[in-house]
Scaffold this motif. Structure first.
Motif: not given
Length: 381
Positions: A1-19
């Motif tokens: 796990x990374x130290x700081x949380x990632x930005x919501x925009x990047x996270x949603x992109x990761x989730x969209x790619x997985x979907x």
């Protein structure tokens, strides 16, 4: 796990790619799964109850009421009176729980089931330290009642029968099985798939042999709302004729709002309770009947087109599952996969297994049937 949380925009992109890497029922290309796209109101109901945990029911009285009402509707559907039960994560949990209850009630350690029963029965036997006696099936791939009569003995705790086998969708002769088990062994029915199909086939005039609580010997039954019930995953229901049997698997839960807990799971994902309730209230018998009728129409269309090309089903489909005898099952599966169709295979017997769920449109069914014929000709199957 990374130290700081990632930005919501990047996270949603990761989730969209997985979907995007997942397959989706909406594309009408999946004909190998017994699950389907939930109806919209079930999705919304699921989202509304994400916090609910009926493992601690005192905090979720509204969700508990929905569960009780859902079980009441199911008891009516399954011709039961004053049934006990609760929502489970799926038929695997339901099967394990029913056999756990049978073991502790009878103080015996043997399960009898046909080789066509779901593999979760083998899991249950292993987990519960029970002995599984697998008996043959008849020519229609249903549990052989004569073999059952010979197999049931003094150490038999439970018999498992199936209302809609996973591979072929056939229904065991449950009325005859019930007669054999009455006063001798606990009879559990795995209706994971058939539970939300068979009642509506009967409503339409199809002759279906007795398979539910109309059969005197039936002690428990599990059915999945997240299959043909059109609810979200997980949403399944275990019902028992005599709720007192749950006492045999009860454990004290002193730090919760209930004194005892009888479910296998402690934390119970309860959003599926709301989804199942919403689907059943929204559709009613008429809505489910229409869904089943469309699935059966598409199933018959696929079978008819296959027959024209000399491709026969293993058994005449009672429900929206068809398995075809082809010479090289894996080659046909690969050929269909190359054309974008996701189908599965059965082992007993070796066949190409096609499940025609509500997300499969008439147009998709016709296209699939055409490709099935073309692939079989190409590979010489």
């Amino acid at each position: 796990m990374q130290g700081r949380g990632v930005a919501a925009k990047r996270l949603w992109r990761e989730l969209h790619e997985a979907s995007e890497d997942d397959l989706h029922f909406r594309d009408s290309r999946i004909l190998g799964s017994m699950c389907t796209e939930p109806i919209p109101i079930a999705r919304r109901a699921h989202a509304m109850f994400l916090e609910a945990n009926l493992g601690n029911p005192g905090y979720y009285k509204g969700t508990w009421r929905l569960e009780r009402e859902t079980l009441r509707m199911l008891a009516d559907l399954l011709h039961g009176k004053n049934l006990g039960g609760f929502t489970v994560s799926g038929a695997t949990e339901g099967n394990i729980t029913a056999l756990w209850m049978a073991r502790n009630t009878t103080h015996r350690k043997e399960i009898v089931a046909s080789r066509t029963a779901h593999f979760s029965v083998r899991k249950a036997a292993d987990l519960l330290g029970m002995r599984l006696v697998e008996i043959p099936h008849d020519s229609e791939y249903r549990l052989d009642v004569d073999a059952l009569r010979k197999a049931v003995g003094r150490d038999t705790a439970a018999v498992v029968a199936v209302a809609g086998t996973t591979e072929l969708g056939v229904v065991d002769p449950i009325d005859a099985i019930g007669e054999t088990c009455l006063d001798r062994a606990f009879l559990h029915i795995d209706a994971a798939f058939g539970g939300f199909v068979l009642p509506f086939l009967e409503d339409s005039g199809v002759e279906v042999p007795p398979w539910d609580f109309r059969v005197a010997g039936v002690g428990s039954l599990v059915l999945d709302a997240h299959k043909m019930g059109m609810a979200t995953i997980p949403a399944s229901h275990l019902l028992v004729r005599e709720a007192k049997h749950f006492e045999k698997i009860a454990v004290e839960s002193p730090y919760l709002t209930s004194v005892y807990q009888t479910s296998l799971l402690g934390t119970r994902n309860s959003a599926g309770v709301a989804a199942a309730y919403a689907a059943m209230r929204s559709l009613g018998r008429e809505g489910y009947g229409n869904i089943v009728a469309r699935c059966m129409k598409n199933t018959r269309a696929i079978v008819a087109r296959a027959r024209e090309a000399g491709i026969e089903p293993v058994v005449e489909p009672l429900m929206n599952i068809a398995a075809f005898r082809v010479r090289d099952v894996e080659a046909v599966q690969r050929g269909l996969d190359a054309r974008g169709w996701k189908v599965s295979t059965s082992r007993n017997p070796p066949a190409l297994r096609v499940v025609v769920m509500p997300h499969v449109t008439a147009r998709a069914a016709a296209a699939f049937a055409g490709d099935l014929v073309a692939v079989c000709k190409k590979v010489g199957a």
